[in-house]
Every structure is written in C-alpha cells, then in structure tokens.
Design an enzyme around this catalytic site. Structure first.
Site, PDB file in Angstrom:
ATOM      1  N   GLU A 176       4.321  -5.747   7.114  1.00 11.27           N
ATOM      2  CA  GLU A 176       3.538  -4.708   7.789  1.00 11.27           C
ATOM      3  C   GLU A 176       3.958  -4.494   9.252  1.00 11.27           C
ATOM      4  OE1 GLU A 176       0.871  -5.933   4.376  1.00 11.27           O
ATOM      5  OE2 GLU A 176       2.387  -6.842   5.651  1.00 11.27           O
ATOM      6  N   ALA A 195       0.856  -1.180   0.000  1.00 10.19           N
ATOM      7  CA  ALA A 195       0.000   0.000   0.000  1.00 10.19           C
ATOM      8  C   ALA A 195       0.892   1.230   0.000  1.00 10.19           C
ATOM      9  CB  ALA A 195      -0.873  -0.007   1.251  1.00 10.19           C
ATOM     10  N   GLU A 206      -0.622  -9.522  -0.897  1.00  9.21           N
ATOM     11  CA  GLU A 206      -2.052  -9.847  -0.702  1.00  9.21           C
ATOM     12  C   GLU A 206      -2.784  -9.939  -2.045  1.00  9.21           C
ATOM     13  OE1 GLU A 206      -3.178  -8.020   3.614  1.00  9.21           O
ATOM     14  OE2 GLU A 206      -2.291  -6.600   2.169  1.00  9.21           O
ATOM     15  N   GLY A 231       0.502  -5.192   0.636  1.00  8.02           N
ATOM     16  CA  GLY A 231      -0.672  -5.266  -0.245  1.00  8.02           C
ATOM     17  C   GLY A 231      -0.365  -5.955  -1.568  1.00  8.02           C
TER      18      GLY A 231
END
Ligand code: T1G
Length: 695
Positions: free
Chosen positions: A132, A70, A112, A109
């Site tokens: 993270e 992200a 993911e 992300g």
C-alpha cells in the site's frame, strides 16, 4: 453470492461441499476486492457460519493469482458497503476454520484476507505483501495490526513500510503462512482445513505482539523516514504497526482506517496511483494494438561491457537464448566474469538459488566475432558510443543476419536514423535504450526512426513485457526523452553554481525534493568523462549565444572524472562523499569570469528552477511529437531518472503546482540563459488556456 458485478457476473461462489466447503473468488484480471467481491465474500462467510453441514472452508481464487488487493480504480469513488475491514473481521470471527489457498500474489487487501484466515497454504512460487505505501496509502483492513501479530514487529515494520512482497518460502520462515503446497494447492488447503476441524480456532487478532523498546523503535522510525525521501505513507505505516503492541485489535484497526481514509484523499496517493496506471498505460501505444509482434527467442548482444553484460542478464532472467560477442577473447572473458559475478552475488544474498544461477549461466553463450549471430531473431549492440563505430557494425550485421532479424542499438544519444541508414533494412532497426544496471533498471526507451516498421516497435513492447520492464516509445532526437531532459536539468544546475550555489547545496535541495541523488553526485557516480566526450563532440555546432558553463570541463582537464578517480565534483575518501574546497574555488572563479556577484540561493529557488527546466523541455518534447502523451514523459522521469513517484512525475505535478508560475520562471530564465531556454509553445498555450496535462 451477494451482489453481481456491473457485467452481471457473480465474482464469488460458495461450493458447499462437506465437511470442507470452498469459497471461490473469480474477478479477473487480479481478483481485486471490488464491491461485488466484498459483498459476495461476506455473504459466503455468513452462509458457512449458518450451514451445519459445513465444518470448515477454504478461500481460493480462480485464475493466475490470489486477491491482489483492493480495486485501486475504486479509490477515486465514494466508498460503498460492505467495507473490506468488516468483511475481513467476519472471516476471522467465523466459527469454523477458514484456510486461505494462495497462488500468484496475495497483496494488500488480499494479504489482509489471508491474515484473517485461521491458516494459510501457499504455492512455492507465490508471494505475499502489503504494498500500500507504494500507492501512498497504509493497509486499510487490518494489515498493520494483524501482520505484527503473526510475524513480529521487526519483520512487520520492514514489510509494511517498504511494501516489498515476500516469496512463500520466506513467508513460511516468518510465520506468515503455515504450509507450502506440495502440488495441488486446493487439496492441500482442504486437507489442512480438515485437520483444524474441532481444534481451537487460531484467530490472528487474539495473538499478542511483543513490544519493541522505545529506543530501537525510534531508531527504526528515523531510518524509515530517511529512506522515504519525502513520501509520507511509510512513516504513518510505521506508527500504526508499532501501536499494534499496545492496542487491542479493533482499536488499532480504527486508527488504521482513519489514517487510510486520510491518505486516500492525499495528493501523494493520487500521484502514486497515477504512476501505477501510467506505467501500465505506456505499454499500450495507440495504433499498435492490432500489430502482431515478431517472434523472438534467440538474442545476440554485441559488446560485453557493463551495459552489454547487464542486458544479457536481463534476457537470460526472462528465459531467452542469449549469445554475447566481443572482438577478443580477453574482452569476452571480462564480460563473462561480470555476468558470473552478478549471479554469484544474487546467490550469496539468497535472491536466487545456485540451481537457478547455473540455469541462467547456461542460457548465455559467448563468442568472438559477429559471424556466430547469424541465427539470431534480435541483435542488440552495446559497443563504444561512437557513430562511425556503430554504423560500421550495423553494415556488417546487415550482411550476415537473415531477413526479419531485428537490429537494435543501445545508444543513449546518437541519431539512430543515421545508424539505420548504414543498412539495407532501416525498417528493421530500432533503439532499445536500457539504463544501467540493465538487469535492474525497469525503464527501456524504445526509439523508433521514421523508417522503423510498426511490428518492430510492437516487438519492442512485447519484449519489455517479457523482460518485466517498463517501455516508453519515442522518436529520435538528441538524448531521446530522458537524457534530453537530464541535460537541461544539469545545465540549469550548473548555472546555479555560477550564481552562488555550491554542488552540495544543489544536491541537498534536490535530494530534499525527493530525488535519490542530486545531479552532481550522480555525475560523479556515472563518470564525468562520458559527458565531456559528448560536449566536445557537440562543441563545433553549439550556439555561441547559449550560456555555457565550463566548470565540468575544467574538472575533467584536471583528471577529476568522479568516484572512479577518487574525485570529481566531490572528493571520495573511503568511499565517502566529501565537499572539496578545490571545487568551491573553481566554482567561485567561474562566477568571477562570468562577472557575476555570488548570492545566497535558497533550496526553494533551486527546486523551482530545476522543475521549470524539466517541465519546459518536456513540453518541447511533446510539441515535437517525440512522444505523444504526458504520461510517457512522467514514466521516463520516474523510472529512469529518479523523479519522486510520490509527485507523480514532472507533468502530473505541474498540473498541481500550476503552469503560470512555471512559465514565469521559464521566461525569467530565457532572458538570462539565451537560446534553447525559450518557453515551449505547449507550455505557453496550456498556461494561457488553463489546459492540464491530465484533464
Ligand atoms: N486494482 C485494480 N486494477 C488492478 C489492480 C488492483 N489492485 N492490480 C492490477 N490491476 C490491473 C492492472 O492495472 C492491469 O490492468 C491488470 O490488472 C493486470 O495487472 C485495503 C487499500 C498483481 C503483481 O498494490 O502489483 O489493497 O493494464 O499488468 O504484471 O489495504 O498488478 O491490463 O488494464 O500489473 O501480472 C494493493 C497492485 C492495493 C497490487 C500483477 N495491491 N497490482 O502484475 O499484471 S491497495 C497492489 C500489482 C489495498 C487494502 C489496500 C500487479 C500484480 P490493465 P499487471 P502483472
């Protein structure tokens, strides 16, 4: 597709080739999932779903990396739709096979997204991970729920709570990816997508997680909590991963999102995000942006001891041509054995292959005498820490090295201006202060004298980038940034001993604060004799009014130099650290000699006095322009001295704790501890004006 970026560029495009289409993300520098990328991805997946000519799709990225997560810069802002979990759920729910084509890094992300695809192909050099927790967060878009469904609870707990990336070959072994690309990544991904057309879709979310028995799970969680040393995210991440075995995907993702949003506004995550950007900002020194670094490929290292051999490995790992020199065959042989031993251990642990080891060993040459260094672009000395020895060496190097060669010293304390003055080229002299073990520790202090040329400093920064190190540029003072602050922190720790604390109590308080090891345990590891030599060197010039604790001197006089002699501040039996009553007696006797009545000292007092000592000395370093920015100090302390990154560094944290209480603590100490402890002007002025280190 979807929304354009602020620059009006569309970061996602769909190439509707049939039967396999391509979704390409192009959002430099690391294809982070900014709002525009999320919107573009969602629109592209919807188009794939609705376009009958498209039977499968590959998601790929332009540039050197797949999605690296992200957009961290967006975390301080109000979240904007579409949210990443929704985009990722849409990818998984797609009615046609979706294959991820991974090069460089698939992190956070990005990983993911890959987890939600129905298959994954990666280049051999690629790496995948959920880092993270290193930002004080948990994966917020399904990582804690989908990863265990692919790799099992054990591996998922390890990867999510450590944040460590895995290389593609290990990812294949774990089941995280389906194939290693044989060369043309996109072609290999398209081929796999083609194979999946008409097959039942393999949705990661539909997979079942084999539960872990409760005892094993709580033992694992306890271990994770211990390793976290006060960081809160790993524990929360472990809880979420374990829940994947009992909850349907969407319920698990809902809990994950809740935790993610809670942590996103936490102090620890703010501190770790500061640390992330600070360790990149230190690379950029105002005034040096347009200065061209010198070209360096051939590196010479004088001294094959622990530091010299570690520095040689760091340069060989980064692809430099390295030559180590020593004064005798015997010393050279010992250095060669050290280097070989490090690489053999890396092969044994599977970190590198034997082919890579052999390549690295070939990059390091050995010779007796400095004459073989006459073709080097850079020479770094790592010889005995003595000014006269280093000045004589630089005089000799000056005589044989061609113009333009950079002369660097790895001294950790000495005045580099005096070393440079022994040469005819002080502008080419700089300090490159590595930390032990030099091939592991990320920090390098680049120490410039008043004469060091700007392009020499720029070369130091460029070298650090190639070595994948974190450089902090500073000016000359005793101990530069890190060791100067460390000696103040150590002095205060010794004052606490005289007043009533014991070494293991001080260490326990600072380990609870988040340091990997307390100051006395660190001294025993490094060896007490190094600092003893320095104290003896400084004794003639020490201010007699300054409070001086001689317990460490008495330990050294008794031959207790730490782990290497089996005893120092602690006794070591079978390598285990034991409290030693002989040291307790020595400490109590020191209190008597000082005329002090020993008192119980709380961990809070120990922590706040040490913090105040660190912050005050850091302010003096800023006042004297040894460094220009608070982040320079924070990065040194986090990457060289174990200051907990989840606190953001001493100055970032001082803004949160407030400067008034810290100044009060410093003033109280100054009254008792004498010269050297007076409050820094910068601390006084900031506390008075309320100015922050990070406005
Ligand atoms: N967001 C914003 N900027 C980023 C970024 C990111 N994720 N990653 C890198 N940058 C910037 C960086 O600041 C630098 O900028 C430039 O890109 C090059 O980076 C929902 C919540 C990918 C291994 O933690 O580890 O996903 O200094 O110098 O050495 O679950 O960057 O040039 O102005 O580091 O080649 C998780 C972070 C996010 C990965 C490349 N992802 N990045 O290293 O280049 S949280 C991460 C890295 C998340 C989801 C959650 C490294 C890299 P500038 P660089 P590099």
């Amino acid at each position: 597709m979807g929304a354009a970026s602020p620059e009006g560029i569309d970061p996602v495009r769909l190439i509707p080739t049939s039967p396999v289409a391509l979704i390409e993300i192009d959002n430099p520098p690391v294809n982070a999932t900014s709002q525009a990328v999320r919107a573009g991805l969602l629109a592209a997946i919807r188009e794939v779903d609705n376009n009958p000519r498209i039977e499968a799709v590959v998601i790929a990225c332009a540039g050197k990396t797949f999605v690296a997560g992200a957009d961290i810069r967006e975390f301080g802002q109000v979240p904007r739709e579409p949210h990443l979990p929704d985009v990722i759920n849409a990818i998984e729910a797609c009615s046609k096979p979706v294959v991820a084509a991974i090069q460089g890094t698939a992190l956070g992300g990005g990983c993911e997204i890959a987890l939600a695809c129905h298959a994954r192909v990666a280049e051999a050099g690629a790496s995948l991970g959920l880092p993270e927790v290193k930002l004080g967060l948990v994966p917020g878009a399904g990582g804690t729920q989908r990863l265990p469904r692919l790799v099992g609870l054990d591996a998922a707990l390890d990867l999510v709570t450590s944040g460590r990336p895995v290389k593609a070959p290990e990812a294949l072994r774990l089941g995280l990816i389906d194939r290693l690309s044989s060369g043309d990544l996109r072609q290999d991904a398209i081929a796999l997508a083609q194979e999946l057309i008409g097959q039942p879709l393999r949705r990661t979310g539909d997979r079942i997680v084999t539960p872990m028995d409760a005892e094993a799970a709580s033992a694992k969680t306890a271990e994770i909590r211990k390793k976290a040393r006060g960081a809160e995210a790993p524990d929360k991440a472990a809880e979420l991963v374990l829940q994947a075995a009992n909850l349907p995907l969407q319920d698990g993702m809902a809990r994950e999102r809740e935790t993610f949003l809670e942590l996103r506004s936490s102090e620890q995550s703010a501190a770790l995000r500061h640390a992330f950007f600070a360790e990149r900002e230190v690379m950029r020194l105002p005034g040096l942006d347009s200065v061209e670094p010198r070209s360096v490929q051939k590196v010479g290292i004088v001294g094959a001891g622990t530091m010299g051999s570690g520095i040689a490995i760091a340069f060989a790992d980064a692809g430099f041509d390295v030559r180590i020199v020593e004064t005798s065959e015997q010393a050279l042989g010992a250095g060669q054995a050290r280097v070989r031993d490090v690489y053999d251990k890396q092969v044994a642990s599977g970190r590198i292959t034997s082919a890579v080891r052999d390549e690295r060993l070939k990059a390091i040459g050995y010779a007796v005498g400095i004459s073989s260094l006459s073709d080097r672009d850079l020479v770094i000395e790592a010889v005995f820490e003595d000014l006269d020895v280093k000045r004589a060496l630089f005089r000799d190097l000056d005589a044989i090295l061609p113009p333009g060669t950079i002369l660097a010293t790895n001294t950790s304390y000495l005045d580099i201006s005096l070393i440079a003055a022994a040469t005819s080229r002080p502008a080419d002299v700089v300090g490159l202060h590595f930390f032990s073990p030099a091939h592991v520790m990320k920090l390098i202090e680049i120490v410039r004298t008043g004469a060091t040329a700007a392009d020499v400093v720029a070369t130091g920064l460029a070298l650090a980038k190639r070595l994948r190190k974190i450089p902090v540029v500073c000016r000359v003072c005793d101990g530069f940034v890190g060791n100067r602050i460390l000696s103040r922190y150590r002095q205060q720790a010794e004052y606490l001993l005289e007043e009533g604390a014991l070494p293991h109590e001080v260490d326990a308080a600072l380990e609870a604060f988040g340091f990997p090891m307390g100051p006395f345990a660190v001294s025993d590891l490094a060896g007490l004799d190094i600092n003893w030599a320095r104290r003896k060197r400084l004794a003639p010039t020490r201010d007699p009014r300054e409070r001086y604790v001689d317990i460490a001197d008495r330990l050294c006089e008794a031959g207790r130099f730490g782990r290497k002699t089996g005893a120092g501040w602690y006794r070591y039996e079978g390598g285990k650290r034991e409290v030693d009553s002989a040291v307790t007696a020595l400490v109590e006797e020191a209190s008597q000699r000082r005329g002090l009545t020993r008192r119980a000292i709380s961990a809070d007092e120990i922590q706040s006095r040490i913090r105040a000592a660190i912050v005050n000395e850091a302010c003096k370093i800023l006042d004297e322009h040894i460094v220009e920015r608070p982040l320079d100090v924070d990065v040194v302390m986090m990457h060289g001295y174990g200051y907990p990154a989840w606190r953001g560094g001493p100055l970032f944290e001082a803004d949160r704790v407030g400067l008034q209480p810290i100044l009060a603590q410093v003033r109280e100490r100054a009254a008792q501890d004498g010269p050297g402890w007076e409050p820094a002007e910068g601390l006084v002025s900031r506390a008075a004006s309320g100015a922050k280190f990070y406005p």
